[in-house]
Scaffold this motif. Structure first.
Motif, PDB file in Angstrom:
ATOM      1  N   ASN A  85      67.111  -7.727  45.445  1.00 56.46           N
ATOM      2  CA  ASN A  85      65.849  -7.309  46.032  1.00 56.46           C
ATOM      3  C   ASN A  85      65.921  -5.888  46.552  1.00 56.46           C
ATOM      4  O   ASN A  85      64.968  -5.121  46.451  1.00 56.46           O
ATOM      5  CB  ASN A  85      65.471  -8.240  47.176  1.00 56.46           C
ATOM      6  N   HIS A  89      63.584  -2.318  45.675  1.00 54.58           N
ATOM      7  CA  HIS A  89      62.881  -1.412  46.583  1.00 54.58           C
ATOM      8  C   HIS A  89      63.491  -0.030  46.612  1.00 54.58           C
ATOM      9  O   HIS A  89      62.786   0.966  46.630  1.00 54.58           O
ATOM     10  CB  HIS A  89      62.885  -1.975  48.003  1.00 54.58           C
ATOM     11  N   TYR A  90      64.826   0.045  46.662  1.00 58.08           N
ATOM     12  CA  TYR A  90      65.463   1.324  46.925  1.00 58.08           C
ATOM     13  C   TYR A  90      65.966   1.993  45.662  1.00 58.08           C
ATOM     14  O   TYR A  90      66.402   3.132  45.716  1.00 58.08           O
ATOM     15  CB  TYR A  90      66.651   1.136  47.879  1.00 58.08           C
ATOM     16  N   ARG A 100      66.721   3.325  56.654  1.00 60.36           N
ATOM     17  CA  ARG A 100      65.362   3.574  57.132  1.00 60.36           C
ATOM     18  C   ARG A 100      65.097   2.924  58.474  1.00 60.36           C
ATOM     19  O   ARG A 100      64.242   3.362  59.221  1.00 60.36           O
ATOM     20  CB  ARG A 100      64.357   3.061  56.118  1.00 60.36           C
TER      21      ARG A 100
ATOM     22  N   LYS B 163      59.529 -10.408  51.042  1.00 63.57           N
ATOM     23  CA  LYS B 163      60.401  -9.522  50.274  1.00 63.57           C
ATOM     24  C   LYS B 163      59.646  -8.449  49.527  1.00 63.57           C
ATOM     25  O   LYS B 163      60.236  -7.651  48.836  1.00 63.57           O
ATOM     26  CB  LYS B 163      61.248 -10.342  49.306  1.00 63.57           C
ATOM     27  N   SER B 164      58.322  -8.448  49.659  1.00 68.48           N
ATOM     28  CA  SER B 164      57.590  -7.377  48.991  1.00 68.48           C
ATOM     29  C   SER B 164      57.679  -6.070  49.760  1.00 68.48           C
ATOM     30  O   SER B 164      57.305  -5.028  49.244  1.00 68.48           O
ATOM     31  CB  SER B 164      56.132  -7.779  48.828  1.00 68.48           C
ATOM     32  N   LYS B 165      58.175  -6.111  51.002  1.00 61.91           N
ATOM     33  CA  LYS B 165      58.326  -4.876  51.767  1.00 61.91           C
ATOM     34  C   LYS B 165      59.806  -4.557  51.876  1.00 61.91           C
ATOM     35  O   LYS B 165      60.656  -5.436  51.825  1.00 61.91           O
ATOM     36  CB  LYS B 165      57.745  -5.052  53.174  1.00 61.91           C
ATOM     37  N   TRP B 166      60.113  -3.277  52.044  1.00 62.09           N
ATOM     38  CA  TRP B 166      61.514  -2.878  52.086  1.00 62.09           C
ATOM     39  C   TRP B 166      62.176  -3.242  53.411  1.00 62.09           C
ATOM     40  O   TRP B 166      63.382  -3.464  53.472  1.00 62.09           O
ATOM     41  CB  TRP B 166      61.657  -1.381  51.826  1.00 62.09           C
TER      42      TRP B 166
END
Lengths: 103, 502, 759
Positions: A85, A89-90, A100, B163-166
């Motif tokens: 995951n 994102h990264y 962050r 989990k859609s956000k970091w």
């Protein structure tokens, strides 16, 4: 009676190696491998101490180690899912990019 | 006194309900999607929590009759096999877990309405509660570890739920790595205990190891135990995962995490330390950790801009206060510790739920942009206000009662400087609570609109606020319960040992 | 007293409903007021308020048979509230004995009548729900206060009446111009919100004092239940007395509460301002009930100090009685003197209330001055309490009718109301006669009983106080004649003439307003009449009745009483004193007011002695202004100075404390270097002293103390935060390093502790 010192030395070494991986390595998968090494060192400690009973090897410790291996494996599996995951994102699995959230 | 229930797979009833409830929750979730009946999973979650609460009540009656209840899990009798050993302290803690779990389940019906993957959510929440219940009822170290990992696993996934956000992902990963490391430390400590005594049963450890002379192994054992339990308990400097994990988790989970998961860690620390060592031995190190935790957390919380992060730091500070009770080491100190555990679960749980309502309605977590929210969401702000008063230790709330007992336990056991540090820190913490209160009561900016939260969320927060105030005015029943819980730990040690070893 | 065994709470309440329902029902009524208003509307709400008041009366009345039968339940406890580790647990309970039954009935009955009056007086007010809420909650709290059996519950009721008093005095808190009190201009005028706050703060001072006394008592006695306190008095009173001065301190602190609540000197200034509230509020709270709470508490606690003085022979315990007697007598005199010159009708009645409560306190005080006077003094205080409640409530209600009719509070705007409001005139005159102490009305008998108590005590102090009380009685009659004359007799004022001109004719009050006054006045007459009969047939005398009740109550408490045979000569002396004072006051009143032979205004301003006295009295002995100067304006100015210094420095110096203090230290060092060291080397010793002094003050004071405390602590904390927050870097590796570090630190630290044996 199996001599205890080599076991304990190797436990200590593995412990340090595991912690070193955690502290120094940049790759998330390597960090998880470091956690795994830590777990294994603790399990090794169990096994080592189970040989100290004169005459037989205590099966109690072995059963505990088996259960502990299962649990550790589960944790690492979840960790690897999280790494996937994170990559989404990264776009990287460098732990130093995961900064962050701070202060 | 001893009540060993038969062989075969035996679990205490609340634990059984939670585990089975979690397993069936998966099926119920799938079923509800197939049938198309909405809210089936939520209702099932409520049923499971309510059933757990009632079963704890009945379990309490058996424990009161028997003194200590020993349930061997499978096969071998203790001390060879694993067991659950349930005394009043376990009932107290599992009661707190069940109460907070029930309230949070009610709240999350409304809060998590629009999220996806709700089946996993409720299942994981049930398993987390099951893990916690198992931890507090465990009678030997390994059972504790198994349920500890169950609790931990569920919480890792729940923190990273959105989990859609970091944010949740990063927080969840860091939490996982640190907690797994702590788990490794725990296994190491178990190995050391096993090496010294040949068993992992608490009663046997208390019989053998307690009061032993301090040797390098004991020192290593103490340190690994503190680090192992300390990460979950958010003791400084092992706390660094918490300010990231608690804000990023969904609000009901934050409430559960801050409210009771951390405290379960502290319970485990208290139980194991007390059973393994003489309280006089760990007084100073724990006091040192307490001061470090309180001060650092309060200082870090002063200038936070994110309301949930501020509350997360406040949780760490509260753990510092609880460590004061642990450092005192007497019955009174433990009573104050457990009293504060329950009170903090109510106050911090409610603070997170109320701020979750605010975040839900306004979409922002930034404190300065929430100015004037009190006028638009009066009920939620009132309950948040009461929670903050309780956290600051204002008389009239149960927070004051438990803080008073904590500090007076510190004074009573010769750690006067610790009590004074606690009082100073309490005053310092009021600084940032008042900051939030100012924001709540301020006047809103132009164009700032927010509706009042949905009725279910309101009911839960108001109910918890009422509990806080009522327990502040009439604390007697809770204090009695906490006293008997701590007595069963401290003074009932021989009963505890005797129940297993005969 | 019999302590009832512990059945379940509900069973106990059902067995003795009176004392419990008396205070629970009005509180429920208060809570129900908003709901009733919302569901049923205004009219039903007013009726509901009357019904709730009626329930309180019925509950209180149900306890009266116990007075006559002689057997009363005593201490009824239902549940444990707080358990203390060492000492008796604090129970929720009521104490039913003659003192509480009598006062409870007085309170409940007068409250009911005033509720009826208020339905008419406050008719049309749009915020009436709030009024009823506070009113009913007040009744519940007052009854709780009177009926409770331990000090903590009493304090709960005490604070309850305090908050309701604040809410009711400040009822017109929106400060409409016509509700302001004081003046007439150029005298200062106060808005109702200010008056409410003043009442709260001043009585709050008393509350803090009595809390101190409660702490001391609890520390030594281990219990706060009245029955247990009296029973174990032999144990804890000597323990307190072992420390010299502590018992006297406890007594004075304890009296602080009643002095505040009952508006005695020096905490009396709130009562005249409390007239800003509606008249029903003035009648209820500040005439009949709340101000009597202090008297009740003094009476309730007096057996303990009586035991201390006369049974255990601890002289310090008598401080209780001496203090309250002197305070009472002085207040009586002072307030009566202020009533002589006041220009607002309700303020005259307010000062009169303060003065009369002084009588009650005097009576209770002299009761402990000699062994035989205890029952007499207790009776005097309680009797005057009940009798004063009746006639003062009637007076306030009547004044309310008058003010309602002609829309002014100032006496110079009144006059000649006799022909517009004949019924009110007659009722108020009778009540005033009772206030002045004209036989055979109830006021005469009750005031006489206070004089009697002073005479029975027969010590130099009590005789002096008797003289003070007597002079006040003369003044009472004088000002009574004054205000009756100004209001009802004589010519109409310009204000009334203007009103007539505009077509608003002052009219008599409606039935719902004058009937309660009539009931009260009838009771006054009945009690007076009973007193008269009672002189011949002792059974009927209310004074003898109360005395018997007090006797029985004290006997139940097993307090040894020194029986005192009342000589007839003493009674005659008391009557003689009353009569003499009435004569003096009456003659002066007739001269100045009734016959209008001498115009009082001209007389006073002409006379060089009386004029300054008049100014002194009009300015309320300058006490109000002194209090304001010190406590209100003084504190505000002090706060402004502190704020100004913080304000200017905060914005300038928000930077880190390190730089600030470094600069300061550098400055100090620099100054030291250049100004002290150099001149010292250069033999500039004078310079040294001058500059040293300047440096000491300026740099130490402003740089270190001001900056240090006002900016330093916040700046230190923020600076600490900014440095520490870098630790939470977010880098996982560092977090793991922290874990390892603490692990090693723990091991090392523990090993060090072991080696050096520091555990």
């Amino acid at each position: 009676m199996v001599p205890l010192e080599p076991f304990l030395v190797s436990v200590g070494l593995m412990f340090v190696i595991g912690l070193y991986s955690l502290m120094v390595k940049r790759d998330m998968v390597r960090i998880l491998i470091g956690v795994e090494i830590l777990f294994n060192s603790a399990n090794l400690c169990f096994i080592a101490l189970s040989t100290q009973v004169p005459g037989f090897v205590d099966p109690y410790a072995h059963s505990i180690v088996m259960m502990a291996i299962v649990l550790d494996g589960t944790v690492i599996a979840v960790g690897l899912a999280m790494v996937m995951n994170v990559y989404k994102h990264y776009k990287t699995i460098d732990i130093r990019k995961l900064r962050r959230l701070k202060w | 006194m001893v009540d060993i229930i038969s062989q075969g797979i035996n679990l205490p009833l609340p634990l059984l309900m939670l585990l089975l409830g979690g397993l069936t929750s998966l099926m119920v979730g799938l079923l509800s999607e197939r049938i198309g009946v909405a809210k089936l999973r939520e209702v099932w979650m409520i049923i499971v929590s309510a059933a757990t609460l009632t079963s704890i009540y009945y379990l309490n009656q058996s424990v009161q009759k028997a003194g200590v209840l020993v349930i061997s899990i499978w096969g071998q009798l203790p001390p060879l096999g694993g067991c659950f050993e349930i005394d009043t302290l376990s009932i107290f803690m599992s009661g707190s877990i069940a109460v907070l779990g029930f309230l949070v389940a009610l709240y999350s019906i409304s809060y998590m309405e629009k999220e996806s993957r709700l089946t996993e959510f409720y299942t994981l929440m049930t398993f987390m509660m099951a893990g916690m219940t198992g931890v507090v009822m465990a009678g030997d170290m390994f059972t504790l570890f198994v349920f500890w990992e169950l609790m931990g696993l569920s919480s890792y996934v729940l923190v990273a739920f959105l989990k859609s956000k970091w944010g949740p992902i990063e927080a969840g990963f860091k939490y996982l790595v640190m907690s797994a490391t702590a788990g490794a430390f725990l296994i190491l400590s178990m190995a050391i205990i096993y090496g010294m005594t040949g068993t992992l049963n608490f009663a046997a450890i208390a019989d053998n190891l307690r009061g032993a002379a301090v040797s390098p192994w004991i020192i290593a054992l103490f340190s690994t135990l503190v680090v192992g339990f300390g990460v979950k308990s958010a003791i400084v400097p092992l706390h660094t995962w918490l300010p990231d994990a608690h804000p990023e988790a969904p609000s009901p989970i934050s409430a559960l995490l801050s409210g009771i998961v951390i405290e379960t860690g502290l319970y485990a620390l208290a139980r194991v330390l007390f059973l393994t060592f003489d309280p006089g031995m760990f007084k100073l190190p724990i006091a040192f950790l307490a001061v470090l935790t309180m001060t650092l957390a309060n200082v870090m919380a002063l200038l936070q801009t994110d309301i949930k992060r501020l509350l997360a730091y406040s949780s760490i500070a509260q753990v510092g206060y609880m460590l004061i009770g642990l450092a005192a080491g007497t019955t009174y100190g433990f009573m104050a510790l457990f009293l504060h555990i329950f009170n903090h679960s109510m106050m911090k749980g409610m603070a997170f739920l109320a701020s979750g309502s605010i975040v839900h309605e306004t979409g922002t977590r930034d404190i300065s942009s929430l100015r004037g929210i009190g006028k638009m969401m009066p009920v939620t702000s009132l309950s948040l206000f009461i929670a903050l008063l309780g956290l600051g230790g204002v008389p009239g709330t149960n927070g004051f009662i438990s803080k008073y007992h904590l500090f007076s336990a510190a004074f009573g056991s010769g750690l006067g400087w610790l009590g004074i540090m606690g009082v100073l820190n309490s005053a310092l913490s009021m600084a940032y609570y008042i900051r939030i209160m100012q924001v709540l009561l301020g006047s809103p900016k132009e164009g700032f609109k927010a509706n009042e939260a949905p009725i279910l969320m309101l009911t839960v927060t108001m109910a918890m606020a009422a509990i806080i105030v009522i327990l502040g005015i009439w604390p007697a029943p809770l204090i009695n319960f906490a006293t008997s819980a701590s007595q069963s730990l401290v003074e009932g040690l021989s009963t505890y040992i005797g129940a297993v070893l005969g | 007293m019999d302590t009832v065994a512990l059945l379940t709470p509900l069973e106990i309440i059902l067995k003795y409903p009176g004392p419990w329902l008396a205070w629970i029902l009005p509180m429920l009524g208060a809570l129900s007021m908003p709901l009733i208003n919302k569901w049923f509307g205004h009219k039903i709400r007013d009726y509901a308020a009357v019904v709730w008041g009626l329930t309180a009366v019925l509950s209180a009345a149900s306890m009266v048979p116990w007075l006559f039968s002689g057997h009363y339940p005593g201490d009824i406890q239902i549940a444990t509230w707080i358990t203390f580790p060492n000492g008796h647990p604090l129970m929720v309970g009521v104490l039913v004995d003659p003192l509480s039954i009598i006062i409870c009935n007085v309170v409940a009955f007068i409250s009911f009548l005033i509720i009826v009056y208020s339905t008419s007086y406050m008719h049309g007010d749009e915020h009436l729900t709030r009024f009823w809420f506070f009113f009913l909650y007040f009744i519940g709290s007052m009854l709780l206060l009177v009926l409770s059996d331990n000090l903590i519950q009493t304090m709960v009721g005490w604070e309850g009446v305090g908050i309701c008093s604040y809410g009711l005095i400040g009822y017109y808190y929106r400060d409409a111009k016509d509700r302001w009190l004081g003046g007439p201009p150029p005298q200062k005028m106060f808005p109702p919100s200010h008056c409410g706050m003043k009442a709260f703060v001043v009585t709050g001072i008393g509350d803090v004092l009595i809390l101190g006394a409660i702490f001391i008592i609890f520390n030594f006695a281990g219990t706060l239940n009245y029955v247990e306190l009296i029973e174990t008095a032999g144990v804890w009173v000597p323990k307190i007395a072992a420390t010299p001065g502590l018992l006297a301190l406890t007594a004075v602190l304890f009296l602080g509460g009643p002095i505040g609540k009952s508006a005695q000197f020096p905490l009396h200034e709130w009562l005249p301002e409390a007239m800003a509230g509606p008249t029903s509020v003035s009648a209820l709270i500040h005439a009949a009930t709340m101000v009597k709470a202090g008297v009740y508490l003094v009476a309730r606690f007096s057996p303990i100090f009586y035991l201390g003085t006369w049974v255990m022979h601890i002289p310090e315990a008598q401080v209780y009685f001496i203090t309250i007697a002197c305070v009472g007598a002085f207040t009586c005199f002072m307030a009566a003197s202020q009533a002589l010159v006041s220009v607002e009708l309700k303020k005259i009645l307010a000062y009169s209330t303060v003065s009369q409560i002084g009588y009650m306190m005097l009576g209770l005080g002299v009761s402990g001055l000699s062994e035989g006077a205890y029952v007499a003094g207790l009776t005097a205080g309680v009797f005057h309490l009940a009798s004063h409640a009746l006639f003062k409530a009637a007076l306030f209600l009547g004044a309310g009718s008058v003010i309602h009719a002609i829309h002014t509070i100032y006496t110079f705007n009144m006059g000649g109301m006799k022909k517009y409001m004949p019924i009110t005139f007659i009722l108020m005159t009778i009540a005033t006669a009772s206030l002045a102490g004209i036989p055979p009305l109830s006021g005469f008998w009750s005031k006489d009983s206070v004089f009697l108590a002073c005479l029975v005590a027969d010590t130099p102090l009590s005789m002096t106080l008797l003289a003070v009380g007597a002079i006040s009685a003369a003044m009472t009659f004088f000002y009574s004649i004054r205000y009756i004359n100004i209001t009802f007799l004589g010519h109409e004022s310009q204000h009334i003439k203007d009103m007539e001109h505009h077509g608003h004719h002052p009219h008599e009050a409606p039935k719902t307003m004058w009937v309660p006054i009539a009931i009260l006045v009838t009771l006054v007459c009945v009690v007076g009449f009973l007193g008269l009969i009672g002189f011949f047939v002792p059974y009927f005398s209310p004074e003898i009745f109360i005395e018997k009740q007090m006797h029985a109550m004290l006997h139940h408490m097993e307090i040894p009483l020194h029986s005192h045979h009342l000589e007839f000569s003493t009674t005659l002396t008391a009557w003689g004193t009353s009569a003499a004072m009435l004569l003096i006051g009456g003659v002066l009143g007739w001269i100045f007011y009734l016959s209008r032979k001498v115009d009082s205004g001209k007389f006073v301003s002409g006379n060089p002695i009386l004029r300054p006295i008049n100014t002194f009295l009009v300015n309320r002995w300058y006490m109000n202004s002194t209090y304001y100067a010190i406590f209100v304006y003084g504190l505000i100015d002090f706060a402004k100075v502190v704020f100004a210094s913080m304000e200017s420095l905060v914005f300038d110096k928000i930077t880190a404390f390190v730089s600030g203090s470094t600069i300061a230290i550098g400055k100090v060092l620099h100054v030291f270097e250049t100004k002290v060291y150099d001149p010292a080397i250069n033999v500039g010793l004078v310079n040294v002293f001058v500059e040293g002094g300047r440096m000491l003050f300026q740099d130490l004071e402003t740089d270190i103390i001001d900056e240090g405390l006002n900016n330093g602590i916040p700046a230190a904390m923020t600076g600490l935060h900014n440095r520490v927050k870098k630790l939470q870097s977010g880098v996982l590796s560092y977090n793991i390093i922290y874990m390892v570090v603490i692990f090693l630190v723990l091991i090392l630290g523990f090993a060090l502790i072991q080696m050096y044996g520091v555990i």
